[in-house]
Each structure stands twice: as C-alpha cells, then as structure tokens.
Scaffold this motif. Structure first.
Motif, short mmCIF file in Angstrom:
data_model
loop_
_atom_site.label_atom_id
_atom_site.label_comp_id
_atom_site.label_asym_id
_atom_site.label_seq_id
_atom_site.Cartn_x
_atom_site.Cartn_y
_atom_site.Cartn_z
N GLU A 81 0.82 -1.22 0.00
CA GLU A 81 0.00 0.00 0.00
C GLU A 81 0.84 1.26 0.00
O GLU A 81 0.33 2.35 -0.26
CB GLU A 81 -0.90 0.03 1.25
N LEU A 82 2.12 1.12 0.33
CA LEU A 82 2.97 2.32 0.45
C LEU A 82 2.96 3.16 -0.83
O LEU A 82 2.64 4.34 -0.80
CB LEU A 82 4.41 1.91 0.81
N ALA A 83 3.33 2.55 -1.96
CA ALA A 83 3.46 3.33 -3.19
C ALA A 83 2.12 3.94 -3.65
O ALA A 83 2.05 5.14 -3.88
CB ALA A 83 4.09 2.48 -4.29
N PRO A 84 1.04 3.13 -3.74
CA PRO A 84 -0.23 3.73 -4.17
C PRO A 84 -0.70 4.86 -3.25
O PRO A 84 -1.30 5.82 -3.71
CB PRO A 84 -1.22 2.57 -4.13
N ALA A 85 -0.39 4.76 -1.95
CA ALA A 85 -0.82 5.81 -1.02
C ALA A 85 -0.22 7.16 -1.40
O ALA A 85 -0.79 8.20 -1.12
CB ALA A 85 -0.44 5.44 0.40
N PHE A 86 0.93 7.14 -2.05
CA PHE A 86 1.60 8.39 -2.42
C PHE A 86 1.60 8.56 -3.93
O PHE A 86 2.44 9.26 -4.48
CB PHE A 86 3.01 8.43 -1.81
N ASP A 87 0.66 7.89 -4.58
CA ASP A 87 0.48 8.05 -6.02
C ASP A 87 1.71 7.63 -6.80
O ASP A 87 1.96 8.15 -7.90
CB ASP A 87 0.18 9.52 -6.34
N ALA A 88 2.51 6.74 -6.26
CA ALA A 88 3.69 6.26 -6.97
C ALA A 88 3.31 4.98 -7.71
O ALA A 88 2.74 4.07 -7.12
CB ALA A 88 4.83 6.00 -5.99
N LYS A 89 3.61 4.99 -9.01
CA LYS A 89 3.13 3.91 -9.88
C LYS A 89 4.28 2.96 -10.23
O LYS A 89 5.21 3.36 -10.93
CB LYS A 89 2.56 4.57 -11.14
#
Ligand SMILES: [Zn+2]
Length: 508
Positions: A81-89
């Motif tokens: 969940e870390l990346a999607p939480a910060f809009d990192a794709k």
C-alpha cells in the motif's frame, strides 16, 4: 530531444520487518518522478518490493508465534500500500519469497559457481542480526556493531558456509569506479566506497547454515539475505525465466537507495553480476536521510511526526511529494516538519501555482466567456523554448529540486505577466488583441505546467488539465505536447475548486 533508451529504476527491496516510514515514501516517490518523466519520452519501468528472509524475520515470527511465511504474509500488504498511497506507480512488486525470485537466486548462484567464484569454507566472525551483516573483529566499536545507527550487541558465529570470491573483483571494481565517477552519486558516497575498495576486499559469505528462513541451497544451508535481496532487481524483470523479455529490454537500470546500503549496492552487487557475466547497473544514487525538526511543534492529533501517512492525511499526496522533491537537493540530509510542509503548501502551491490557475481562468471567464482565444505572437513562447529539455536533463541526473526551480520560473513569469500587463485595464481600454495574447499565454503556459508537473504531482496536474477543458490526463509524450500553440482556440475552460486550499496551523 532524441528518444531515450528504455529506462528502468528500482527502489531498494524494503526489508519487511517494521513499518514504512517517511524515508521509504521518499525513495518511492523519487523513483516515481524519474519513471514518470522517463515515460514522457519512451518506455520506462519502475520496480519495488519486499525483502522477506533472514534471521531477524525468523526471530520476529517466532516471537509472534507464527511461521515465518505467515508472518511475512501478514506484513506484505502494508508495504504494497505504500506506493499507491503516495500516487507512486510501479510496474511490479517483487516479494523475495516468490518462486520466480527463488529460481533467479539459484540460477545466479549456479552461474557464479560455474565461474569458479564460489567455494565452501568455515565462517567465523561477528554478526549483527539487526543489520543482517557480518563484521570483522577490527571493525567493531566497543565490541558492538559498528553501524552508527545500530551499535547493538553482535554474536559470534562459526558455521560452514558458501563464500564468494569478492577479493577477485577488487581491481575490476576499482576500474569501474575510476572509469565512471557517475556510477555512484553523490560524491560523498563515492569517496566512502573508494576508500573501502582501496583498503582491499575480503571474500564474502553468501549463505547461512545456523537457521533456515531463506532460499534453500542444494546440499543444505540458505542464501544470505542480502545476496538474495539484491537479485530481485533482475528477478523482477523475469530473469532467468524470460531472458528475451523485460530483462533484455530494461536491464541494466538505475538503483535508488538510502546511503546506509551503498556498500551492498555498489560493491557486492556489481561483483556478483560481473561473476555471473551480466551487465552491472548503469548508476546507483544514494539519497540522504530525513530527520524530524525537533524545534517545531507538531500537530497534536498527528502522533509520530515521521509517519508519512499522517502527513498525507493532512496535506495530500501531491503536496507531500512536492515538498520532498523541492526541499533539499537529492542526496543531502534534510529535516521535515508540519510547519515546513504547511509553508510550502500555502506559499509555493497555494499562492504561486493555485492562484495562477484561479486568476487566469476567472479572467478568461469574465472577458471571453471561458473560451481560449486565438494564439497570437506569444511573449512567453521564446522564454520557454529550452524548458522541457532542461527539466528532463535535471530529472535524469537526479536534480529534482533544480528541475522544479526551472518549472517555477514559468509560474513566476506568468504571474508577473498578469501583474505587469493588468488584463483588467486592457479590457477596460478595449485593447482586445493584447488581452487575447495575454490570456492565450496564460492558458498555454498552464497547459505546459500541467505536463511538466505531472511527474511530481500527478493528480493536481490532472486537475489543471481538466480545468483547462482538456480530456484525459497530461501523461503524454513531451515531444508532441510541449509545442507552443497546441492549445486550440475555442477550447471551453472549466474552472473548478481551488487546487491547494490554504492549511492553517492547528489552534494552540
Ligand atoms: Zn547493527
């Protein structure tokens, strides 16, 4: 700009024990800004994942009365969940417990053994379980782990292990570092690693036999957790199962790391690849550490000041992304606080960028019914001709802050054009041609900003795009889109909510 070759960037494969903190978010966001900028020019891939083996995980699982597999399965979702939480794709997420990764590790081990670089020996020495690192006696500090961030007690180990002839690659690594100073940036890390290389490398144990939570080796023992984790950078491209697919298209790539793991990434990993006859990474960039600003009061409700999820809840992902990329040169340490975040949010984003959009579209609404006028000889056009190439070059050289400085020059230029040309007076005096030219420059300039800022602030950049009356997203090729005058006359703009509503400090 000439097309760029396929681009590949990785975050470290995060060690799964513990919870994500702001440093993890920072690396993932930086990798995402790189990948999104690269995608504006051609194919690009970004990889992240979790490192799930090792004694520390086995111990923690035992303490939690779980099997190690149950334990890592319980933690993996938080990291996903870390990346999607910060809009990192990211294009892929590797878990080192996956079969595809285990196959890659055993294949690489076999190649290194065939090269005559792996031998059996007895390892005796000091081991820090927290860092999963062997330390020579001479390096210990007061009998403890020499890592200044750790200093925990070490344990004496004596076990039959596999060794990698790292010493054989001392000279090739020196040649690599001397021949390509950009291989490891920034300079401070380069100097540190050069000192290690000049001191001389010792062979390196790459297996463990005193516990079994790792990738099992034929004949007993498991792979050393670091050896295993590094290989994820190519197992995540399908090596060795599909050597002609993603691996052929994207390897070698670039690794973003925290500075504390430079030795593994720039000495051990390239030596492993050299031994296996595979290309070494193009570049490794070790970023700095983020500290909390202890002198500043943190909002009461927010608990841990270094919790990126709390920061996101307060400011939104885009504002936090912007802060992290703008606050300090990539590679330097810096401090973060809610007050600093608030300042950049209200000033750079709210006053400079948000107001530019609001003012421009409000005037267009008032004077031209919201319709984009005919393009005329622009005053802004010549000032921005080099901007896309400059921004791209800065980002590809990890100068995120400098890239944003260049983009902000355009924000300032457009705001100044409003202040100096006073469109309300042009309107009042019936100077329609000049008014149209100015309004067109503002709208077209904002379209450029949307495209250029998309890698940093994907959702806010898309909001600008939609308010300009454009469809889809600004995730488009720069070569085709960053051409002055592409915004069509007659486009019906669509002013919306403020981009960055002001955030005031909590009441005392
Ligand atoms: Zn340690």
């Amino acid at each position: 700009m000439p097309p760029q070759p396929a681009f590949y960037v990785t975050t470290p494969i995060y060690y799964i024990s513990g919870t994500p903190h702001i440093g993890h978010a920072y690396t993932s966001i930086a990798a995402d800004v790189l990948a999104r900028t690269a995608r504006a020019h051609g194919p690009a891939r970004a990889l992240t994942g979790t490192d799930e083996h090792g004694q520390k995980v086995a111990n923690a699982a035992a303490a939690a009365e779980m099997t190690p597999q149950q334990y890592v399965d319980s933690l993996a979702p938080t990291w996903r969940e870390l990346a999607p939480a910060f809009d990192a794709k990211f294009d892929d997420f590797v878990r080192t417990t996956e079969p595809r990764h285990q196959r890659a590790c055993l294949a690489l081990f076999e190649r290194m053994r065939e090269a005559g670089d792996v031998y059996e020996g007895v390892y005796e020495g000091w081991y820090c379980t927290h860092d999963e690192t062997f330390w020579p006696e001479a390096k210990l500090v007061d009998g403890r782990c020499p890592n200044p961030e750790c200093r925990r007690p070490v344990q004496w180990l004596s076990e039959k292990n596999w060794f990698f002839k790292l010493s054989k690659y001392n000279q090739p690594l020196l040649d690599l570092f001397r021949g390509d100073p950009d291989f490891l940036r920034p300079q401070s890390r380069y100097n540190e690693m050069m000192a290690i290389l000049e001191e001389g490398l010792e062979d390196f144990s790459i297996s463990r036999s005193s516990f079994d939570w790792g990738i099992p080796l034929p004949g007993g023992g498991v792979l050393y957790v670091w050896y295993d984790a590094l290989i994820s950078y190519i197992s995540g491209l399908g090596w060795p199962d599909d050597p002609d697919g993603l691996y052929a298209g994207f390897w070698p790539g670039m690794h973003l790391i925290g500075k504390e793991i430079a030795r593994f990434h720039t000495i051990i990993w390239p030596a492993m690849l050299m031994s296996a006859g595979l290309p070494i990474p193009k570049r490794v960039f070790a970023h700095g550490w983020i500290t909390s600003d202890s002198g500043t009061k943190i909002g009461k409700s927010l608990g841990n000041a270094m919790d990126p999820f709390a920061m996101k809840a307060e400011f939104g992902a885009d504002s936090l992304r912007y802060f992290l990329m703008r606050e300090a040169p990539f590679g330097s340490d810096f401090s973060i606080s809610m007050e600093k975040l608030r300042q950049r949010h209200n000033s750079d984003l709210g006053n400079d960028l948000g107001n530019l959009l609001r003012r421009s579209l409000a005037m267009l609404q008032q004077y031209r019914n919201g319709l984009v006028p005919q393009p005329t000889e622009g005053r802004v056009q010549e000032r921005v001709a080099d901007l896309p190439a400059l921004v791209n070059e800065h980002v590809m050289c990890l100068r995120f802050r400098e890239a944003l400085d260049e983009i902000w020059n355009l924000v300032t230029l457009l705001n100044r054009a409003i202040d100096e040309q006073k469109p309300w007076e042009l309107y009042k005096h019936g100077r329609g041609v000049e008014l149209d030219a100015l309004l067109y420059d503002l709208c077209e300039g904002l379209r450029w900003l949307s495209l250029l800022l998309f890698p940093y602030m994907p959702s806010k950049a898309t909001e600008i795009w939609h308010q300009l009356g454009l469809e889809g997203t600004p995730e488009l090729p720069w070569d085709e889109e960053l051409v002055w005058g592409r915004l069509a006359a007659g486009t019906q703009t669509n002013p919306g909510a403020p981009l960055f509503p002001r955030i005031d400090p909590p009441a005392a």
